[in-house]
Design a protein around this motif. Structure first.
Motif, mmCIF file in Angstrom:
data_model
loop_
_atom_site.group_PDB
_atom_site.id
_atom_site.type_symbol
_atom_site.label_atom_id
_atom_site.label_comp_id
_atom_site.label_asym_id
_atom_site.label_seq_id
_atom_site.Cartn_x
_atom_site.Cartn_y
_atom_site.Cartn_z
ATOM 1 N N GLU A 112 61.645 53.154 32.370
ATOM 2 C CA GLU A 112 63.070 53.387 32.124
ATOM 3 C C GLU A 112 63.253 54.312 30.915
ATOM 4 O O GLU A 112 64.151 55.158 30.902
ATOM 5 N N THR A 113 62.395 54.162 29.914
ATOM 6 C CA THR A 113 62.467 55.044 28.743
ATOM 7 C C THR A 113 62.227 56.493 29.167
ATOM 8 O O THR A 113 62.940 57.407 28.730
ATOM 9 N N VAL A 114 61.237 56.675 30.021
ATOM 10 C CA VAL A 114 60.963 58.037 30.522
ATOM 11 C C VAL A 114 62.177 58.556 31.303
ATOM 12 O O VAL A 114 62.594 59.710 31.151
ATOM 13 N N ARG A 115 62.763 57.674 32.116
ATOM 14 C CA ARG A 115 63.934 58.074 32.909
ATOM 15 C C ARG A 115 65.107 58.471 31.998
ATOM 16 O O ARG A 115 65.801 59.446 32.249
ATOM 17 N N THR A 118 61.764 54.219 45.328
ATOM 18 C CA THR A 118 63.182 54.308 45.710
ATOM 19 C C THR A 118 63.903 55.432 44.975
ATOM 20 O O THR A 118 64.756 56.108 45.552
ATOM 21 N N ILE A 119 63.566 55.626 43.714
ATOM 22 C CA ILE A 119 64.358 56.552 42.889
ATOM 23 C C ILE A 119 63.685 57.893 42.651
ATOM 24 O O ILE A 119 64.297 58.791 42.083
ATOM 25 N N MET A 120 62.456 58.029 43.093
ATOM 26 C CA MET A 120 61.680 59.213 42.718
ATOM 27 C C MET A 120 62.376 60.528 43.074
ATOM 28 O O MET A 120 62.417 61.466 42.265
ATOM 29 N N ASP A 157 72.661 61.155 40.822
ATOM 30 C CA ASP A 157 71.290 60.645 40.915
ATOM 31 C C ASP A 157 71.190 59.282 40.248
ATOM 32 O O ASP A 157 70.603 58.347 40.794
ATOM 33 N N ARG A 158 71.768 59.191 39.051
ATOM 34 C CA ARG A 158 71.626 57.960 38.294
ATOM 35 C C ARG A 158 72.412 56.816 38.932
ATOM 36 O O ARG A 158 71.918 55.706 39.089
ATOM 37 N N VAL A 159 73.663 57.098 39.298
ATOM 38 C CA VAL A 159 74.513 56.029 39.844
ATOM 39 C C VAL A 159 73.942 55.543 41.179
ATOM 40 O O VAL A 159 73.827 54.329 41.413
ATOM 41 N N SER A 160 73.562 56.474 42.042
ATOM 42 C CA SER A 160 73.043 56.049 43.355
ATOM 43 C C SER A 160 71.698 55.330 43.201
ATOM 44 O O SER A 160 71.431 54.364 43.917
#
Lengths: 721, 301
Positions: free
Chosen positions: A162-165, A265-267, A234-237
């Motif tokens: 999450e930090t990287v994100r 899922t988020i990549m 991207d973030r919300v979805s």
């Protein structure tokens, strides 16, 4: 003493003073991060502990809940991205807003540095400060969480990722904002541009999707809403997808595959965010070289970009106004309203052009300047209208070549199960995830016919004529090039039955369509469920039991579908009853299963559980049948109900005579349960029959049935007209 | 030495700097005079590397300045509206510049602030306009740069402070070869400071001369002659720039050496004649009127 003699400590001290004076926003955001991470972890973990005390949870459950609490603050479900976006925008505006002010430009650019060095230093300061604040507060929060026993490998790994994100998100928004600054000459315009960069692709994608729905007969709302180049989307979805991850269950934080599943899922959206960040960064490098000192104070000084903004902004607003017109008139829409829609779109484009010009000029008297850009915007709007209205791209006639299709699916969102646990639900279940029909030739044969029929259906609907002409389904072609194509079609009744039978009878269709073939999470949840039941309903009665084996039932039902479900058998048949499965404790599960008379394995099992009910009605079961004719004086088997000029009052007639009852029972059908492949056109909806049974046969006061077309007894017609 | 050659800079439709060529020699005080919008600030911003010219050459000691930190470390630019870091004090600004200019002398800065009565611990935002100017001048002087560019810096300074600043300039010029370039819209402000004046109007240079040279090359003579023939004979062969007559008293502004002018007038047998000192203002009026400008309209106010 001169600065040449300064010690490293003094240099660092001076540097810190500079950062404090220039990046003062860090003082604003630091308490927010501290509150979010540290207070957040303390409050949520202590809440879990208190909850466990009050409700006597086991140590295992408490441990799970504490981990979930920490993960919700620092992990994939974190809401810190809102703070991160705000920080990125603030830091970028703070660091680069000097370009809007001549005296600050003079101050900074006259110093012995290059523009590139200054930009580099601003980036270094902003990223360094952000990471210090983020990682510093997060580390403290994790230490606190560890002290409270609320950390495991999954939590740490999800916090790290999450930090990287968040860094990626910060990178994207920081660059987008700096780009907005580089392209504008004043702070308000830079803020407007940042907002535009943030939302423009979402707005364009939304307009495209809505326009497709308005203009294309075969547009399918199942088509995923795809937005590219939008970090906010991207973030919300991603967040929504993580919250509704299937198959992770309540123990997700203990599940070793959880982190991997989240990443998978988020990549794609993380990559999109990185791409946006990199593009924005490259654009910053280019425009920072192009940017002139004298741009300070102007709105959007770069002429080509100014044109681009005005044309794009006006066109987006113009197209959006078309959607507004459609929404306003949607309930009374007809083909003539397209003209009005086009006119409103042109007027809105002109108006938007004037407003944008006023904003960019900061002068209301410049309202009618920049006519060329407005004309270009109008041209785009009209072009878009013509392309969609005339279907110049051939959307409604596109059927991919069989050689290009990998597999197909008939999409059904009729869920067997409704599963809820906390935030998690299975509302996104769709057969498209499981169905892979390889008989592409047959599928395309059906789809081609269905496309043509759907276009006629749409024309009729816009003319105000609604009638059931076929099976309305969504279809999906998975192309070999990786693209997914969705279409909404109407397969005409009786037109391609042979082909439909081939598809519907295939195991690929059945295992993809019925959720019972993918009920592992239900089987798992059922093992520990306490408050659970299995019921069987018919039109006349219902029964339920708590003594059943869900796995045994599921296996039997699966067997019946594979053995007996086919288009030919379902076309003229309705379910005889419906099974209801319910779990109501920590999880809530509600499932329904249609039962046909051919489902022998299921029926045998229901008999074993003692809840089977015979749905057949004999004359001796019936006390009375009341028939209602909703359109007395008309014969809806000969004319369409929409051609009736004045709707009459309905007329009822009750029958107790055994012969009449017998004749009625032979011409009616129960439509209480849904069968997607039943030809509902065979039913005569003008009449309904309400059957009153003897008290020992049914607990219901009366059950409704529908007459089959061409089989309404003459005495019923005579009595009710 | 600062060399500007065929410098051009347009701001949209406005020619801010129009084909300007100037040389600023080391160790002289160069004054840039002109009305608002004449291009003074733009030239200073170009010299300091803030603005890139559209065309032309700017060389500081034979090196281009734009995006060249090495050259910019020799320049300190005090803009018309000098910026200070938010909520900063003179002390903090000195700390800041200490990290920017390697020769910044913080000790001297504190001494000078004390001498000028400026509290180094007080927020600059609370200072008056004149005090802010003083802080910026002192910071500029203590930066230890070779060139100090001052844009309307002397506006708002009281005479005592002006005198103090002038002394500091003179001291630094003598001690370390400081070359100040001072832009102002008012000629009278520069008269007692500058060695060389560049007069700007509408982006172009009207005149660029050493003040002493101009003074030596131009004479103002008041005289009375018996008759007009004698007067004509006396000024024959001299380059008369201006001539005013009040009754029999004539006042001439003449280009030429003093001895040459005195000799010519003596030959005309005047009733009375006297060579007077020319003010900078008068020199400029004379020089610019010759080339068709009336600088009283736009510089002298």
């Amino acid at each position: 003493m001169t600065s040449a003699n300064l010690s490293l400590g003094e240099k660092i001290k001076n540097r810190r003073t500079y950062i404090n004076r220039t990046l003062w926003t860090s003082f604003v955001v630091l308490p927010f991060y501290a509150a979010y991470f540290i207070l957040g972890v303390i409050m949520l973990v202590s809440r879990s502990i208190n909850y466990a005390n009050v409700y006597h949870q086991t140590q295992q459950v408490l441990y799970r809940e504490k981990l979930a609490a920490t993960a919700s603050v620092v992990g994939f479900r974190s809401m810190v991205w809102i703070l991160v976006i705000g920080t990125a925008v603030m830091f970028a505006l703070q660091g680069f807003s000097y370009v809007f002010n001549t005296s600050q430009i003079d101050f900074y650019l006259s110093q012995p540095t290059t523009r590139a060095q200054r930009i580099k230093r601003n980036y270094f300061n902003a990223f360094g400060t952000f990471l210090s604040i983020y990682i510093g507060t997060e580390l403290i929060a994790l230490i606190v969480a560890a002290a409270m026993g609320a950390v495991n490998g999954n939590v740490l790994m999800s916090a790290l990722i999450e930090t990287v994100r968040e860094f990626i998100l910060f990178f994207a928004f920081y660059n987008m904002t700096v780009l907005a600054v580089m392209l504008s000459g004043s702070l308000p315009i830079a803020i407007i541009l940042t907002a535009a960069f943030t939302f423009v692709s979402v707005i364009i994608a939304g307009e495209i999707a809505l326009f497709k729905g308005i203009f294309f007969s075969t547009y399918d709302s199942e088509e995923p809403f795809k937005v590219i180049f939008s970090p906010i989307y991207d973030r919300v979805s991603s967040m929504m997808d993580i919250y509704t991850l299937r198959n992770v269950g309540e123990n997700y934080i203990l599940n070793p595959g959880y982190v991997r599943q989240c990443i998978e899922t988020i990549m794609d959206r993380e990559i999109d965010t990185v791409v946006v960040g990199v593009i924005a960064f490259i654009a910053v490098l280019i425009f920072s070289r192009l940017r002139r000192t004298e741009w300070a104070g102007k709105s959007i000084p770069l002429r080509p970009f100014r044109w681009f903004i005005k044309v794009l902004g006006s066109a987006i607003i113009g197209i959006g106004s078309g959607l507004f017109v459609f929404e306003l008139y949607s309930s009374v829409w007809n083909s003539r309203l397209y003209v009005m829609m086009c006119v409103v779109m042109i007027l809105a484009t002109i108006f938007a052009g004037c407003v944008i010009e006023v904003i960019m000029e900061g002068n209301i008297r410049r309202m009618f300047k920049g006519v060329a850009q407005t004309v270009m915007a109008i041209a785009i709007v009209v072009l878009v209208f013509v392309i969609y209205k005339g279907d110049l791209l051939g959307f409604d006639s596109y059927v991919p070549a069989a050689s290009k299709v990998e597999s197909c699916a008939i999409i059904s969102s009729d869920r067997t199960f409704h599963f809820f646990h906390g935030y998690y639900g299975n509302s996104d279940f769709s057969s498209k995830d499981y169905m892979e029909i390889k008989d592409v030739d047959t599928f395309i044969e059906i789809a081609r016919v269905g496309m043509d029929a759907q276009k006629i259906t749409r024309i009729n609907e816009q003319a105000g004529r609604y009638s059931s002409t076929g099976y309305q389904v969504s279809v999906l072609y998975r192309l070999k090039n990786g693209r997914d194509v969705y279409r909404y079609i109407t397969i005409p009744y009786d037109a391609v039955d042979e082909q439909l039978n081939k598809i519907v009878s295939s195991d690929e269709y059945k295992t993809g369509c019925f959720e019972v073939f993918h009920d592992d999470y239900v089987r798992e949840a059922d093992k520990t469920a306490v408050n659970r039941s299995l019921g069987y309903n018919t039109s006349l009665d219902s029964q339920e039991t708590q003594n059943f084996d869900y796995t045994e039932f599921s296996d039997a039902y699966r067997k019946d579908i594979l053995a007996y479900y086919s288009f030919d058998s379902m076309k003229n048949k309705m379910p005889v009853g419906q099974i209801e499965y319910e779990v109501n404790d920590e999880n809530y599960i509600y499932g329904t299963f249609e039962v046909y008379d051919t489902y022998t394995n299921t029926i045998d099992l229901l008999k074993k559980y003692g809840i089977y009910l015979d749905s057949t009605i004999t004359v001796s079961d019936v006390r009375k049948i009341t028939v209602t004719n909703y359109y007395p004086g008309y014969d809806l088997e000969k004319i369409d109900y929409q051609d009736i000029e004045e709707y009459p009052d309905s007329k009822e007639m009750s029958y107790t005579d055994e012969k009449q009852i017998e004749e009625i029972l032979g011409s009616i059908i129960s439509t209480d349960y849904y069968n997607p492949w039943y030809n509902y056109n065979n039913n005569n909806e003008q009449y309904s029959a309400q059957i009153y049974t003897t008290e020992d046969r049914s607990k219901y006061a009366g059950s409704y049935y529908t007459f089959i077309k061409g089989q309404v007894p003459d005495f019923v017609v005579a009595d009710t007209n | 030495m600062i060399e500007l050659l065929d410098l051009m800079k347009d701001f949209d439709e406005v020619k801010a700097v129009n084909n300007v060529s100037l040389n600023v020699l080391d160790g002289e005080v160069f004054g840039l005079v002109g009305t608002n919008g004449a291009g003074k600030s733009t030239i200073l911003r170009i010299i300091s590397g803030v603005i890139k010219p559209d065309s032309g050459i700017v060389l500081i000691d034979k090196r281009p300045v734009y995006d060249n930190p090495e050259v910019k470390s020799d320049i300190f630019y005090i803009s018309d509206d000098q910026y200070f870091l938010p909520a900063s004090t003179p002390d903090e600004m000195a700390n800041y510049y200490e990290g920017i200019y390697k020769n910044f002398d913080k000790l001297r800065f504190h001494k000078l602030c004390s001498g000028f009565g400026l509290d180094t611990k007080r927020r600059i935002s609370t200072f008056s306009k004149g005090m802010k100017k003083q802080v910026s001048i002192l910071l500029g002087l203590c930066a230890g740069t070779k060139y100090l560019l001052c844009d309307e810096t002397f506006d708002g300074l009281d005479p005592v402070v002006r005198q103090g600043v002038k002394s500091l300039f003179a001291g630094d010029m003598a001690d370390r070869g400081l070359t100040p370039i001072i832009a102002s819209h008012n000629l009278r402000e520069l008269e007692d400071i500058c060695d060389h004046i560049g007069l700007l109007h509408q982006g172009g240079v009207i005149l660029s001369e050493d003040i002493e040279d101009m003074k030596l090359k131009m004479q103002k003579v008041q005289c009375v002659f018996q008759n007009e023939e004698e007067e004509k004979a006396a000024v024959e062969g001299l380059e008369v720039l201006l001539h005013e007559r009040r009754g029999r008293l004539s006042t001439y502004t003449i280009r030429g050496e003093r001895e040459e002018v005195e000799a010519a007038f003596k030959r005309g047998n005047p009733v009375f004649f006297e060579v007077l000192a020319l003010s900078l203002e008068e020199i400029f009026i004379s020089e610019t009127e010759v080339v068709g400008y009336d600088i009283r309209k736009f510089v002298l106010g």
